[in-house]
Design an enzyme around this catalytic site. Structure first.
Site, PDB file in Angstrom:
ATOM      1  N   GLY A   9       0.823  -1.217   0.000  1.00 26.51           N
ATOM      2  CA  GLY A   9       0.000   0.000   0.000  1.00 26.51           C
ATOM      3  C   GLY A   9       0.850   1.257   0.000  1.00 26.51           C
ATOM      4  O   GLY A   9       2.020   1.230   0.377  1.00 26.51           O
ATOM      5  N   ARG A  13      -1.453   9.141   3.289  1.00 31.02           N
ATOM      6  CA  ARG A  13      -1.675  10.059   4.418  1.00 31.02           C
ATOM      7  C   ARG A  13      -0.435  10.269   5.283  1.00 31.02           C
ATOM      8  O   ARG A  13      -0.437  11.098   6.187  1.00 31.02           O
ATOM      9  CB  ARG A  13      -2.853   9.558   5.268  1.00 31.02           C
ATOM     10  CG  ARG A  13      -4.200   9.882   4.612  1.00 31.02           C
ATOM     11  CD  ARG A  13      -5.276   8.908   5.042  1.00 31.02           C
ATOM     12  NE  ARG A  13      -5.510   8.971   6.480  1.00 31.02           N
ATOM     13  CZ  ARG A  13      -6.150   8.028   7.175  1.00 31.02           C
ATOM     14  NH1 ARG A  13      -6.589   6.950   6.573  1.00 31.02           N
ATOM     15  NH2 ARG A  13      -6.314   8.154   8.467  1.00 31.02           N
ATOM     16  N   GLY A  76      -5.730  -4.835  -4.655  1.00 28.55           N
ATOM     17  CA  GLY A  76      -6.486  -5.284  -3.486  1.00 28.55           C
ATOM     18  C   GLY A  76      -5.746  -6.347  -2.689  1.00 28.55           C
ATOM     19  O   GLY A  76      -4.751  -6.909  -3.133  1.00 28.55           O
ATOM     20  N   GLY A 135     -13.972  -3.843   7.536  1.00 25.88           N
ATOM     21  CA  GLY A 135     -14.843  -4.900   7.060  1.00 25.88           C
ATOM     22  C   GLY A 135     -15.590  -5.494   8.260  1.00 25.88           C
ATOM     23  O   GLY A 135     -14.997  -5.689   9.321  1.00 25.88           O
ATOM     24  N   ASN A 164     -13.170  -7.074  10.943  1.00 30.82           N
ATOM     25  CA  ASN A 164     -12.027  -7.847  10.460  1.00 30.82           C
ATOM     26  C   ASN A 164     -10.748  -7.049  10.704  1.00 30.82           C
ATOM     27  O   ASN A 164     -10.628  -5.905  10.278  1.00 30.82           O
ATOM     28  CB  ASN A 164     -12.218  -8.084   8.953  1.00 30.82           C
ATOM     29  CG  ASN A 164     -11.008  -8.717   8.307  1.00 30.82           C
ATOM     30  OD1 ASN A 164     -10.291  -9.495   8.926  1.00 30.82           O
ATOM     31  ND2 ASN A 164     -10.792  -8.387   7.035  1.00 30.82           N
ATOM     32  N   ARG A 328      32.031   8.535  23.469  1.00 32.69           N
ATOM     33  CA  ARG A 328      31.810   8.172  22.065  1.00 32.69           C
ATOM     34  C   ARG A 328      32.253   6.732  21.800  1.00 32.69           C
ATOM     35  O   ARG A 328      32.836   6.082  22.666  1.00 32.69           O
ATOM     36  CB  ARG A 328      32.565   9.175  21.177  1.00 32.69           C
ATOM     37  CG  ARG A 328      31.918  10.565  21.214  1.00 32.69           C
ATOM     38  CD  ARG A 328      32.766  11.588  20.507  1.00 32.69           C
ATOM     39  NE  ARG A 328      33.115  11.154  19.166  1.00 32.69           N
ATOM     40  CZ  ARG A 328      34.120  11.658  18.444  1.00 32.69           C
ATOM     41  NH1 ARG A 328      34.885  12.624  18.958  1.00 32.69           N
ATOM     42  NH2 ARG A 328      34.353  11.218  17.236  1.00 32.69           N
ATOM     43  N   LYS A 346      36.758   9.351  23.390  1.00 34.20           N
ATOM     44  CA  LYS A 346      36.509   8.580  22.170  1.00 34.20           C
ATOM     45  C   LYS A 346      37.567   7.502  21.993  1.00 34.20           C
ATOM     46  O   LYS A 346      38.759   7.785  22.144  1.00 34.20           O
ATOM     47  CB  LYS A 346      36.539   9.511  20.949  1.00 34.20           C
ATOM     48  CG  LYS A 346      36.189   8.803  19.655  1.00 34.20           C
ATOM     49  CD  LYS A 346      36.933   9.335  18.437  1.00 34.20           C
ATOM     50  CE  LYS A 346      38.374   8.919  18.418  1.00 34.20           C
ATOM     51  NZ  LYS A 346      39.059   9.187  17.135  1.00 34.20           N
ATOM     52  N   ASN A 372      45.019  10.956  36.961  1.00 32.99           N
ATOM     53  CA  ASN A 372      44.199  12.149  37.115  1.00 32.99           C
ATOM     54  C   ASN A 372      44.411  13.056  35.910  1.00 32.99           C
ATOM     55  O   ASN A 372      45.544  13.466  35.644  1.00 32.99           O
ATOM     56  CB  ASN A 372      44.585  12.878  38.406  1.00 32.99           C
ATOM     57  CG  ASN A 372      43.515  13.886  38.789  1.00 32.99           C
ATOM     58  OD1 ASN A 372      43.047  14.648  37.938  1.00 32.99           O
ATOM     59  ND2 ASN A 372      43.117  13.885  40.039  1.00 32.99           N
ATOM     60  N   ALA A 375      41.597  19.621  34.344  1.00 24.65           N
ATOM     61  CA  ALA A 375      40.653  20.392  33.533  1.00 24.65           C
ATOM     62  C   ALA A 375      41.365  20.966  32.321  1.00 24.65           C
ATOM     63  O   ALA A 375      42.495  21.441  32.414  1.00 24.65           O
ATOM     64  CB  ALA A 375      40.053  21.518  34.362  1.00 24.65           C
TER      65      ALA A 375
HETATM   66  C1  UD1 Z   1      -8.749  -4.283   4.868  1.00 23.38           C
HETATM   67  C2  UD1 Z   1      -9.823  -5.376   4.862  1.00 23.38           C
HETATM   68  C3  UD1 Z   1     -10.895  -5.020   5.902  1.00 23.38           C
HETATM   69  C4  UD1 Z   1     -10.267  -4.848   7.267  1.00 23.38           C
HETATM   70  C5  UD1 Z   1      -9.151  -3.831   7.199  1.00 23.38           C
HETATM   71  C6  UD1 Z   1      -8.394  -3.805   8.514  1.00 23.38           C
HETATM   72  C7  UD1 Z   1      -9.969  -6.299   2.632  1.00 23.38           C
HETATM   73  C8  UD1 Z   1     -10.689  -6.269   1.346  1.00 23.38           C
HETATM   74  N1  UD1 Z   1     -10.403  -5.466   3.579  1.00 23.38           N
HETATM   75  O1  UD1 Z   1      -9.380  -3.096   4.434  1.00 23.38           O
HETATM   76  O2  UD1 Z   1     -11.873  -6.034   5.971  1.00 23.38           O
HETATM   77  O3  UD1 Z   1     -11.241  -4.441   8.219  1.00 23.38           O
HETATM   78  O4  UD1 Z   1      -8.207  -4.151   6.161  1.00 23.38           O
HETATM   79  O5  UD1 Z   1      -7.479  -2.765   8.501  1.00 23.38           O
HETATM   80  O6  UD1 Z   1      -9.045  -7.071   2.793  1.00 23.38           O
HETATM   81  N2  UD1 Z   1      -2.311  -4.000   0.526  1.00 23.38           N
HETATM   82  C9  UD1 Z   1      -1.417  -4.483  -0.408  1.00 23.38           C
HETATM   83  N3  UD1 Z   1      -1.797  -4.538  -1.708  1.00 23.38           N
HETATM   84  C10 UD1 Z   1      -3.036  -4.119  -2.142  1.00 23.38           C
HETATM   85  C11 UD1 Z   1      -3.925  -3.607  -1.179  1.00 23.38           C
HETATM   86  C12 UD1 Z   1      -3.540  -3.566   0.152  1.00 23.38           C
HETATM   87  O7  UD1 Z   1      -0.304  -4.882  -0.073  1.00 23.38           O
HETATM   88  O8  UD1 Z   1      -3.292  -4.185  -3.340  1.00 23.38           O
HETATM   89  C13 UD1 Z   1      -1.893  -3.945   1.929  1.00 23.38           C
HETATM   90  C14 UD1 Z   1      -1.842  -2.536   2.487  1.00 23.38           C
HETATM   91  O9  UD1 Z   1      -0.537  -2.015   2.348  1.00 23.38           O
HETATM   92  C15 UD1 Z   1      -2.216  -2.746   3.940  1.00 23.38           C
HETATM   93  C16 UD1 Z   1      -3.140  -3.941   3.904  1.00 23.38           C
HETATM   94  O10 UD1 Z   1      -2.878  -4.607   2.698  1.00 23.38           O
HETATM   95  O11 UD1 Z   1      -1.088  -3.100   4.727  1.00 23.38           O
HETATM   96  C17 UD1 Z   1      -4.598  -3.541   3.987  1.00 23.38           C
HETATM   97  O12 UD1 Z   1      -4.910  -2.679   2.927  1.00 23.38           O
HETATM   98  P1  UD1 Z   1      -5.918  -1.482   3.100  1.00 23.38           P
HETATM   99  O13 UD1 Z   1      -6.114  -0.819   1.804  1.00 23.38           O
HETATM  100  O14 UD1 Z   1      -5.536  -0.668   4.263  1.00 23.38           O
HETATM  101  O15 UD1 Z   1      -7.242  -2.321   3.449  1.00 23.38           O
HETATM  102  P2  UD1 Z   1      -8.598  -1.743   3.961  1.00 23.38           P
HETATM  103  O16 UD1 Z   1      -9.343  -1.185   2.803  1.00 23.38           O
HETATM  104  O17 UD1 Z   1      -8.399  -0.915   5.131  1.00 23.38           O
END
Ligand code: UD1
Ligand code: MG
Length: 454
Positions: A9, A13, A76, A135, A164, A328, A346, A372, A375
């Site tokens: 991801g 932010r 995803g 989720g 979840n 150091r 050091k 000793n 200073a």
């Molecule tokens: C996901 C879950 C959700 C859960 C939540 C908890 C799914 C569809 N949803 O949602 O049920 O409540 O986490 O925080 O699984 N990531 C990747 N590759 C991708 C997408 C995401 O590596 O293509 C990684 C992100 O970096 C992150 C994690 O997966 O570490 C979760 O991704 P994020 O987009 O935060 O998931 P949520 O939409 O919050």
């Protein structure tokens, strides 16, 4: 088990050029916390899915026991796990962790793995008063039947408070068949890992759940605000563990441990101290306010007074360091050594009971016992190109404001008169002094300022 860590991801932010999972918590990248927890479970395979930030993640964290797989583009969480499939051992279940959820305990994960055994799916869930964004866990007669994402949920599903965490464990062969059947026909047009729950139910695979010992174990980092919150939770936990082991902390909210702090009995730590790397404090050590110690060992009964900075140094027992001392890398101090204010040491060793109490620089020196150092004494260890050693024998007395121009040796029991610039070795048991003769000029007049005319 296999472990797959999702870390692709982008972390928009965080408002940073650094990939989110490389931001530090307690001095260590978020992802390293997750990797270390995974390692404590002795996984057969550990696969990290990375994406944003190019090679920054694998190049920073590469290790023999890790496989890094690029997910490009990121479609995803289900799509992310698909990228790991070639790495997995089919005979072992697969645990999915998030690289931005750093505080999950190994104990919680073990409980989850036990629920799953070898042929069940288990999801780590938690109840939040405000479940917005997560989720939701949909149950029927108490059994989990599916997970619905916030964006796909209807009114009554959104009212569900059990969510979840994203952490789950599944039998690997079944996982592969479920992932092959995922579609992205949903509000976010993503391949949801969470869709495998309903598939498992349909295939007659039991779906279990486990809850973490503490809800904060499941918190992820999406912003600097959340990073700072998790840092405080982590530091509070570390401080409480120290208190439980009998360490006295003047204020458990004002200590930062960024690494491993090992304490003996009756250790006292005042406010504002930072410990980095591995720091060992033996029995009865006292650390004054606002000290920074990094990769250091401190012997029994030694006191480090306020505002001292100690890095890659070892200190004997019953020593007194500071206030305002700087040790150091390469410093090794014997028992009962005193290093006082504005003294920098050091790459030097001090024998037992030697003292440098005020305003000195001791670099690249071997200092004997009971020496000793006055200073303002300094070792001139650097000629602009090379470093040279200064050797000072036992019981030597180095007068104030001396310069020891290295390489140079001061014999045992030698005395250097104040102000000496030592360029040749000083013989043992003798006074060596280099000093311009003092003269007094009688009748000398200080220049007078011209008187103002009015
Ligand atoms: C996901 C879950 C959700 C859960 C939540 C908890 C799914 C569809 N949803 O949602 O049920 O409540 O986490 O925080 O699984 N990531 C990747 N590759 C991708 C997408 C995401 O590596 O293509 C990684 C992100 O970096 C992150 C994690 O997966 O570490 C979760 O991704 P994020 O987009 O935060 O998931 P949520 O939409 O919050
Ligand atoms: Mg998402």
């Amino acid at each position: 088990m296999n472990v797959v860590i999702l870390a692709a991801g982008m972390g928009k932010r965080m408002q940073s050029d650094l990939p989110k999972v490389l931001h530090a918590l307690a001095g260590k990248p978020l992802l390293s916390h997750v990797i270390d927890t995974a390692r404590s479970l002795s996984p057969t395979r550990c696969c990290v899915i990375y994406g944003h930030g190019g090679d920054a993640v694998p190049s920073r964290l590469a290790a023999d026991d890790l496989q890094f797989v690029l997910q490009q583009p990121q479609l995803g969480t289900g799509h992310a796990v698909m990228q790991a499939l070639p790495c997995l051992d089919d005979s072992q279940p697969t645990l999915v962790l998030y690289g931005d959820v750093p505080l999950t305990s190994a104990m919680t994960l073990r409980t989850l793995a036990e629920r799953a055994g070898s042929d069940r799916l288990a999801v780590l869930t938690v109840e939040f008063d405000d479940p917005t964004g997560y989720g939701r866990i949909v149950r029927d007669n108490g059994r989990i039947v599916r997970i619905v994402e916030q964006k796909d949920a209807n009114e009554s599903e959104r009212a569900i408070r059990e969510v979840n965490t994203g952490i789950l464990i599944a039998p690997t062969r079944a996982l592969k068949s479920w992932l092959a059947r995922l579609s992205n026909d949903n509000a976010q047009k993503e391949y949801y890992l969470t869709d495998i729950i309903a598939m498992a139910v349909k295939d007659g695979v039991a779906v279990e759940s486990a809850q973490p010992a503490h809800a904060w174990e499941t918190l992820g980092v999406n912003s600097k605000v959340q990073l700072a919150e998790l840092e405080r939770i982590h530091q509070r936990n570390v401080a409480h563990a120290l208190l439980e082991r009998g360490v006295t902390l003047a204020d458990p909210a004002r200590i930062d441990v960024r690494g491993e702090l090992v304490c003996g009995r009756d250790v006292e730590i005042d406010v504002g101290c930072v410990f980095e790397g591995r720091v060992e404090l033996a029995d009865g050590v006292k650390i004054g306010a606002h000290c920074v110690l990094r990769n250091a060992q401190v012997g029994k009964g030694t006191a480090i007074k306020p505002f001292s900075h100690i890095e890659e140094a070892s200190i004997g027992s019953a020593a007194q360091i500071g206030p305002y001392a700087r040790l150091r890398p390469g410093t090794a101090l014997g028992d009962e050594v005193h290093v006082g204010n504005f003294v920098e040491v050091k790459n030097s060793s001090f024998g037992a009971q030697s003292k440098a109490n005020h305003l000195a620089y001791v670099g690249d020196a071997t200092v004997g016992a009971r020496v000793n150092i006055g200073a303002g004494a300094i070792t001139c260890n650097y000629d602009g190109a090379n470093k040279h050693r200064t050797v000072i024998g036992d019981d030597a007395f180095i007068g104030s404001d001396t310069q020891l121009v290295a390489p140079v040796t001061v014999g045992r029991g030698a005395t250097l008169g104040a102000g000496t610039t030592l360029t040749k070795d000083a013989p043992p048991d003798a006074l060596t002094v280099s000093r311009a003769k003092q003269v007094t000029i009688a009748g000398w007049q200080r220049p007078a300022k011209p008187r103002k005319q009015d």
